[in-house]
Design an enzyme around this catalytic site. Structure first.
Site, short mmCIF file in Angstrom:
data_model
loop_
_atom_site.label_atom_id
_atom_site.label_comp_id
_atom_site.label_asym_id
_atom_site.label_seq_id
_atom_site.Cartn_x
_atom_site.Cartn_y
_atom_site.Cartn_z
N TRP A 132 1.18 -1.22 -0.13
CA TRP A 132 0.01 0.11 0.20
C TRP A 132 1.12 0.89 0.13
O TRP A 132 1.82 1.55 0.44
CB TRP A 132 -1.17 0.32 0.80
CG TRP A 132 -1.97 -1.07 1.09
CD1 TRP A 132 -2.82 -1.53 0.19
CD2 TRP A 132 -2.02 -1.71 2.15
NE1 TRP A 132 -3.54 -2.58 0.73
CE2 TRP A 132 -2.96 -3.41 2.22
CE3 TRP A 132 -1.81 -2.09 3.55
CZ2 TRP A 132 -3.23 -3.99 2.96
CZ3 TRP A 132 -1.50 -3.40 4.33
CH2 TRP A 132 -2.62 -4.28 4.10
N VAL A 135 2.42 2.37 3.22
CA VAL A 135 3.80 1.51 4.50
C VAL A 135 4.40 1.30 3.01
O VAL A 135 5.73 1.57 3.18
CB VAL A 135 2.15 0.22 4.05
CG1 VAL A 135 3.17 -0.57 5.21
CG2 VAL A 135 1.63 0.65 5.87
N CYS A 136 4.38 0.14 2.34
CA CYS A 136 5.34 -0.23 1.56
C CYS A 136 6.05 1.16 0.15
O CYS A 136 6.73 0.34 -0.35
CB CYS A 136 4.77 -1.62 0.99
SG CYS A 136 4.06 -2.79 2.32
N VAL A 137 5.02 1.72 -0.08
CA VAL A 137 5.92 2.25 -1.25
C VAL A 137 6.42 3.55 0.29
O VAL A 137 7.72 4.51 -0.63
CB VAL A 137 4.77 3.36 -1.80
CG1 VAL A 137 5.23 4.89 -2.90
CG2 VAL A 137 4.13 1.91 -2.81
N PRO A 140 10.33 3.06 1.96
CA PRO A 140 11.25 3.03 0.90
C PRO A 140 11.66 4.76 0.66
O PRO A 140 12.68 4.83 -0.26
CB PRO A 140 11.41 1.96 -0.01
CG PRO A 140 9.88 1.51 0.03
CD PRO A 140 9.08 2.01 1.27
#
Length: 234
Positions: A132, A135-137, A140
């Site tokens: 999502w 979170v995951c974008v 990083p």
């Protein structure tokens, strides 16, 4: 003047001022770009509420095909695929036989295998899309920015658990210095000049397949150009 007034009215330091992204060198170039597609998996898609799920799949596949057309290295990564599900086959099929890096880290940029794969390309324009967004974008992106990478997030090939989550994450990443684009804008920036015929035909095919009305309009244009004009009755 009170302490609070003094603190909030002082001029910003150099570190606090915004660095604007502009000029020709700020535009994306395929020879300098590397794409990382993060966690496009069934578990994440099941709670995607910021976008229509079919559109995110379509846009991500369009982005992947565009990267392939321009020779942009693409890193595919999932998180605990055994539980969260495999990478969408529509994406994997664009890169047959390519290794998909499976992680335990939620933050991709803490996963050495993925980061080493990115660094091995020698590219400095890091382009990220994933599920999502918040979170995951975001994680990083923010870490890579802090390490000096030029980061672009493809917002319509990403998505969050709610509209608010997606939008707040975008604002957070912009504040950290990230560039925001949509997949078709990325593809257009890579093309830049229709005289580049080696990629013009390839990217036109991608537009026809994945750009909705733009693709249909192109096909209509071709139909009209190839339709004989009726003769005048004599």
């Amino acid at each position: 003047m009170s302490f609070e007034q003094t603190r909030f009215n002082k001029p910003p330091t150099q570190d606090e001022t915004m660095t604007f992204r502009n000029g020709l060198d700020s535009l994306l170039r395929p020879e300098d770009s590397v794409l990382v597609l993060i966690d496009h998996q069934p578990y994440q898609l099941a709670n995607l509420n910021s976008h229509e799920p079919m559109m995110v799949i379509n846009n991500t596949v369009g982005l992947a095909k565009a990267a392939k057309a321009f020779g942009v290295p693409t890193i595919l990564t999932t998180v605990i695929a055994e539980r969260g599900g495999k990478l969408f086959p529509q994406i994997a099929d664009v890169f047959p036989g390519q290794e998909i890096i499976d992680r335990t880290f939620i933050n991709t940029w803490e996963d050495k295998t993925t980061v080493d794969a990115v660094k091995a390309t020698g590219r400095k324009q890091l382009i990220i899309a994933g599920l999502w967004t918040e979170v995951c974008v975001a994680m990083p992106t923010i870490q890579a920015l802090g390490e000096g990478w030029d980061v672009t997030v493809v917002t319509d090939a990403s998505g969050g658990t709610s509209v608010e989550a997606h939008e707040v994450a975008i604002h957070r990443m912009i504040a950290a210095g990230a560039n925001m684009m949509t997949w078709l804008a990325v593809a257009s920036e890579w093309q830049r000049d229709w005289a580049r015929m080696d990629t013009a035909v390839k990217i036109t095919d991608v537009v026809v397949q994945h750009a909705g009305g733009s693709g249909i309009a192109y096909l209509w244009e071709q139909q009209l150009l190839n339709t004989p004009v009726p003769g005048t009755a004599g």
